[in-house]
Design a protein around this motif. Structure first.
Motif, PDB file in Angstrom:
ATOM      1  N   VAL A  18       0.763  -1.146   0.037  1.00  0.00           N
ATOM      2  CA  VAL A  18       0.070   0.063   0.041  1.00  0.00           C
ATOM      3  C   VAL A  18       0.946   1.139  -0.114  1.00  0.00           C
ATOM      4  N   GLY A  19       0.517   2.093  -0.848  1.00  0.00           N
ATOM      5  CA  GLY A  19       1.452   3.325  -1.101  1.00  0.00           C
ATOM      6  C   GLY A  19       0.563   4.581  -0.500  1.00  0.00           C
ATOM      7  N   THR A  20       1.212   5.620  -0.151  1.00  0.00           N
ATOM      8  CA  THR A  20       0.539   6.588   0.677  1.00  0.00           C
ATOM      9  C   THR A  20       1.325   7.785   0.169  1.00  0.00           C
ATOM     10  N   ASP A  21       0.431   8.953  -0.228  1.00  0.00           N
ATOM     11  CA  ASP A  21       1.124  10.308  -0.314  1.00  0.00           C
ATOM     12  C   ASP A  21       0.135  11.390   0.081  1.00  0.00           C
ATOM     13  N   ILE A  22       0.548  12.342   0.762  1.00  0.00           N
ATOM     14  CA  ILE A  22      -0.293  13.491   0.860  1.00  0.00           C
ATOM     15  C   ILE A  22      -0.796  14.508  -0.167  1.00  0.00           C
ATOM     16  N   SER A  26       0.406  13.376  -6.805  1.00  0.00           N
ATOM     17  CA  SER A  26       1.467  12.386  -6.683  1.00  0.00           C
ATOM     18  C   SER A  26       0.640  10.787  -6.376  1.00  0.00           C
ATOM     19  N   VAL A  27      -0.322  10.833  -5.967  1.00  0.00           N
ATOM     20  CA  VAL A  27      -1.265   9.707  -5.893  1.00  0.00           C
ATOM     21  C   VAL A  27      -1.551   9.259  -7.528  1.00  0.00           C
ATOM     22  N   VAL A  43      -2.832   2.873  -3.826  1.00  0.00           N
ATOM     23  CA  VAL A  43      -2.131   4.270  -3.335  1.00  0.00           C
ATOM     24  C   VAL A  43      -3.403   4.906  -2.805  1.00  0.00           C
ATOM     25  N   MET A  44      -3.212   5.541  -1.777  1.00  0.00           N
ATOM     26  CA  MET A  44      -4.019   6.295  -0.981  1.00  0.00           C
ATOM     27  C   MET A  44      -3.721   7.496  -0.637  1.00  0.00           C
ATOM     28  N   GLN A  45      -4.378   8.668  -0.405  1.00  0.00           N
ATOM     29  CA  GLN A  45      -3.920   9.818  -0.097  1.00  0.00           C
ATOM     30  C   GLN A  45      -3.968  10.113   1.459  1.00  0.00           C
ATOM     31  N   PRO A  49      -1.040   4.547   6.167  1.00  0.00           N
ATOM     32  CA  PRO A  49      -2.331   4.183   5.674  1.00  0.00           C
ATOM     33  C   PRO A  49      -3.486   4.206   6.811  1.00  0.00           C
ATOM     34  N   GLU A  50      -4.534   4.228   6.510  1.00  0.00           N
ATOM     35  CA  GLU A  50      -5.505   4.231   7.533  1.00  0.00           C
ATOM     36  C   GLU A  50      -6.646   3.253   7.362  1.00  0.00           C
ATOM     37  N   ASP A  51      -5.869   1.970   7.267  1.00  0.00           N
ATOM     38  CA  ASP A  51      -6.494   0.778   7.062  1.00  0.00           C
ATOM     39  C   ASP A  51      -6.590  -0.240   8.188  1.00  0.00           C
TER      40      ASP A  51
END
Length: 124
Positions: A18-22, A26-27, A43-45, A49-51
């Motif tokens: 899982v990739g994240t970026d603010i 970029s997402v 990929v989540m903003q 990760p909020e999973d």
């Protein structure tokens, strides 16, 4: 950065990630580059990760000023016997980053310095 790290991880053998970026751009770019490179990953903003899951390996390539604020969140995502790899830390910031990580129950396993930048690997 997020897409490059994710694509490299998949190409090097990660079975899932899982990739994240603010940054929303970029997402979008990470998702587009994943398709171009025949890679599948989520990929989540977000910063972290909020999973509700924990991971075997957590990688964060973010400047120290941000890492110091989110080290607790990053540590909480590392499963028992897992690892946290941090980069984006200047050599003069490394000792403080190590202290912050230790306060979160992480043990320093490896430290590399190149051109004034440091990568730190911690275990939980």
């Amino acid at each position: 950065g997020t897409g490059i790290l994710a694509i490299a991880s998949i190409k090097l053998g990660a079975s899932s990630l899982v990739g994240t970026d603010i940054d929303s751009d970029s997402v979008v770019a990470a998702k587009e580059n994943a398709l171009r490179n025949n890679c599948e990953f989520e990929v989540m903003q977000a910063s972290v990760p909020e999973d509700g899951k924990q991971y075997e390996l957590v990688v964060a390539n973010i400047l120290f000023v941000v890492l110091r604020r989110i080290i607790s969140q990053l540590s909480s995502k590392v499963q028992e016997d897992g690892h946290l790899l941090l980069s984006g830390v200047l050599a003069e910031e490394a000792d403080e980053m190590v202290d912050l990580a230790k306060n979160e129950g992480l043990d320093l396993k490896n430290k590399k310095i190149q051109d004034g930048w440091v990568s730190l690997v911690f275990s939980k």
